[in-house]
Design an enzyme around this catalytic site. Structure first.
Site, mmCIF file in Angstrom:
data_model
loop_
_atom_site.group_PDB
_atom_site.id
_atom_site.type_symbol
_atom_site.label_atom_id
_atom_site.label_comp_id
_atom_site.label_asym_id
_atom_site.label_seq_id
_atom_site.Cartn_x
_atom_site.Cartn_y
_atom_site.Cartn_z
ATOM 1 N N ASP A 61 1.098 -1.228 -0.118
ATOM 2 C CA ASP A 61 -0.448 -0.105 0.104
ATOM 3 C C ASP A 61 1.225 0.995 -0.418
ATOM 4 O O ASP A 61 2.081 1.232 0.028
ATOM 5 C CB ASP A 61 -1.064 -0.236 1.147
ATOM 6 C CG ASP A 61 -1.991 1.665 1.684
ATOM 7 O OD1 ASP A 61 -2.452 0.885 0.723
ATOM 8 O OD2 ASP A 61 -1.672 1.499 2.356
ATOM 9 N N ASP B 91 0.333 5.120 1.111
ATOM 10 C CA ASP B 91 -0.598 6.185 2.559
ATOM 11 C C ASP B 91 -0.860 5.318 3.492
ATOM 12 O O ASP B 91 -1.283 4.341 3.034
ATOM 13 C CB ASP B 91 -1.721 6.885 2.056
ATOM 14 C CG ASP B 91 -1.143 7.863 0.730
ATOM 15 O OD1 ASP B 91 -0.449 7.919 0.070
ATOM 16 O OD2 ASP B 91 -2.453 7.998 0.046
#
Length: 179
Positions: free
Chosen positions: A7, A9
């Site tokens: 991922d 953020d």
């Protein structure tokens, strides 16, 4: 080919409740860029799968997203690593799409593009949606406590077999020590 899906953020860079909208707002979490470089050094390919609903919401445009990703790629390269592919979903949660996590569309597309079966592929993120998408794709969900990770852990209902680590660097240590 060895693969890890990350991922963005809250995993690679600090997250923001107001979205990361400009390159200036993108700031790496300490140790994250070096962790990516260590993966590469051990023969892993690294992909990023990130929900970016700010595009559909009008908070940023494609030029801004591309500039943010260019900054991230340059920072990773300066740390001695590389990200092989970046997949993003520009849709908001009320849009019916197959790519927005917690659905596994981005993960499946990454696996197909790179020719890697996703069974057991480490997928590292800080949100429940990241973990659910990994599990739905048959990959191995790994939670980092950076970003929203501590709240995700406290919320429970994690997919079976989810491993938890303080941050991306600790998760990479575990992957590399397992061989």
């Amino acid at each position: 080919m060895k693969l890890v899906i990350l991922d963005r953020d809250g995993t690679i860079n600090f997250d923001s409740e107001r979205f990361i909208k400009t390159p200036d707002e993108w700031r790496p979490i300490p140790g994250a860029l070096e962790a990516i470089a260590r993966l590469n050094g051990a023969g892993y390919h690294v992909a990023v799968a990130t929900n970016q609903s700010g595009i559909e919401r009008g908070l940023l445009d494609m030029n801004a997203l591309n500039a943010i990703h260019a900054k991230m790629l340059k920072a990773v390269q300066q740390a001695g690593g590389r990200i092989d592919v970046i997949y993003y979903c520009p849709h908001s949660s009320d849009t019916d799409c197959r790519c927005r996590k917690p659905l596994p569309g981005m993960f499946i597309d990454i696996g197909q593009r790179l020719g890697v079966p996703l069974d057991g592929v480490p997928c590292i993120g800080d949100g429940l949606r990241d973990l659910q998408a990994a599990a739905a794709a048959g990959a191995r969900p790994m939670l980092v406590l950076s970003g929203k990770g501590a709240a995700t852990l406290a919320g429970g209902n994690l997919p079976t077999g989810t491993q938890t680590f303080n941050d991306l660097s600790a998760a990479v240590d575990a992957i590399l020590s397992a061989g």
